[in-house]
Design an enzyme around this catalytic site. Sequence first.
Site, short mmCIF file in Angstrom:
data_model
loop_
_atom_site.label_atom_id
_atom_site.label_comp_id
_atom_site.label_asym_id
_atom_site.label_seq_id
_atom_site.Cartn_x
_atom_site.Cartn_y
_atom_site.Cartn_z
N HIS A 209 0.82 -1.21 0.00
CA HIS A 209 0.00 0.00 0.00
C HIS A 209 0.86 1.26 0.00
O HIS A 209 0.53 2.25 -0.66
CB HIS A 209 -0.90 -0.03 1.23
CG HIS A 209 -1.93 1.04 1.28
ND1 HIS A 209 -2.95 1.15 0.37
CD2 HIS A 209 -2.11 2.07 2.16
CE1 HIS A 209 -3.72 2.18 0.67
NE2 HIS A 209 -3.22 2.75 1.76
N PHE A 210 1.95 1.24 0.75
CA PHE A 210 2.87 2.38 0.81
C PHE A 210 4.10 2.08 -0.03
O PHE A 210 5.22 1.99 0.47
CB PHE A 210 3.23 2.69 2.26
CG PHE A 210 2.12 3.34 3.04
CD1 PHE A 210 1.81 4.67 2.86
CD2 PHE A 210 1.37 2.60 3.95
CE1 PHE A 210 0.79 5.28 3.58
CE2 PHE A 210 0.34 3.18 4.68
CZ PHE A 210 0.05 4.53 4.49
#
Length: 300
Positions: free
Chosen positions: A278-279
Site C-alpha cells: 500500500h505504501f
Amino acid sequence: MHAVNTAARPGAGTEVAYHRAAIRGLDIFYREAGPADAPVVVLLHGFPSSSHMFRNLIPALADRYRVIAPDYPGFGQSSAPAPEAFAYSFDTLADVVEALLEGLGIRRYALYMQDYGGPVGFRLAARQPERVTGLIVQNAVANLEGFHANAAAAFGPYWTDRNAETEKPVRSFLAAETTRFQYEHGSSTRADRLSPDTWTHDQALLDRPGNDRIQLELLYRYQDNVGAYPAFQAYLKDRQPNILVVWGDNDPFFTAEGRDLFKALVPATEVHAYDAGHFALETHLPEISGAIRGFLARVA
C-alpha cells in the site's frame, strides 16, 4: 481570509522547509521545498499517514520542482479539532487544501494522490481542471471494483447502519497492528527498506486523545467518495488529463481493477506496477521518483 506566511520561501536547493498557514480557524502544517518559480507538485497523503510519508520524495523532486505537502486537518501536525468543531469530510479536506494553494498564489500544479489523497485530489481536479497539469496516482481508487472484498465487507455495514457493533471492525483500522500491517504487507521482497519510524510515527498521532473520533468520522464519510466515483470517472473520461500511475501490486486494500481503471478511461495513462504494498513509496522510492520526474518533464 487565509493567512499564509509567504516569507522565507525555500531556495533552489532541495532543503525542506516547514510552514504553517491559518485557514478557516485551523493551523495547517505543510512541507515545502524547491524554487519558488518552478512548476508545482502537490503531494496528498493517505490514511493513516501525513506529509511525513513524503519526507524522502520531496528532496528527490525539489531540485526542479516546487513541492508542497500539506497535512489535512486531524492528521500530522495540523489542527485536529473535535468533530463537533469541524465538519470532517472529504469535501472539507479538499476545501482546506484548495484554500492553502489559493493563499500561496498557486494556480497550476500536478497532484500526487495516495489513498485518501485520491478523493481529495479528484475533488480539486474536478472543481478546477484547468489548473491541473497532471495526476500521479499511487494506490488510490475511483471505482468500487478497486476495493478488495474484505475491505468492502468491513465498511459496508458501518456505512449502512452506524452503531457500536458495525463500528468494531472499522475501529480495528486504528490499531497499532493494523498500521504496521499497512506498511509491511506485500513488501517482503524489500523488507529491509521499511523504516519502523513510519508506523510508529503514524500510530503516535492516531493515539492522541480524541483522534479516534476524527478518524472514525472520516472512515464513515468515505462512503461519500463511493458516491462520487461516477463524477470522478466522468472527469477523467471527459478531460483526459495527463496521468501517471505508480502502483504497489500487493496492496491489501486496493485491487488491480482500481489500478487499471485509469488507463481504461484515459488510454494515454502511463502505468508502472511494482512488487510492493500500500505504501509503495517506502520500498520503491528510486523507481517511483524516477517515473515521476520523467512524467513531470513532459507535462509540468
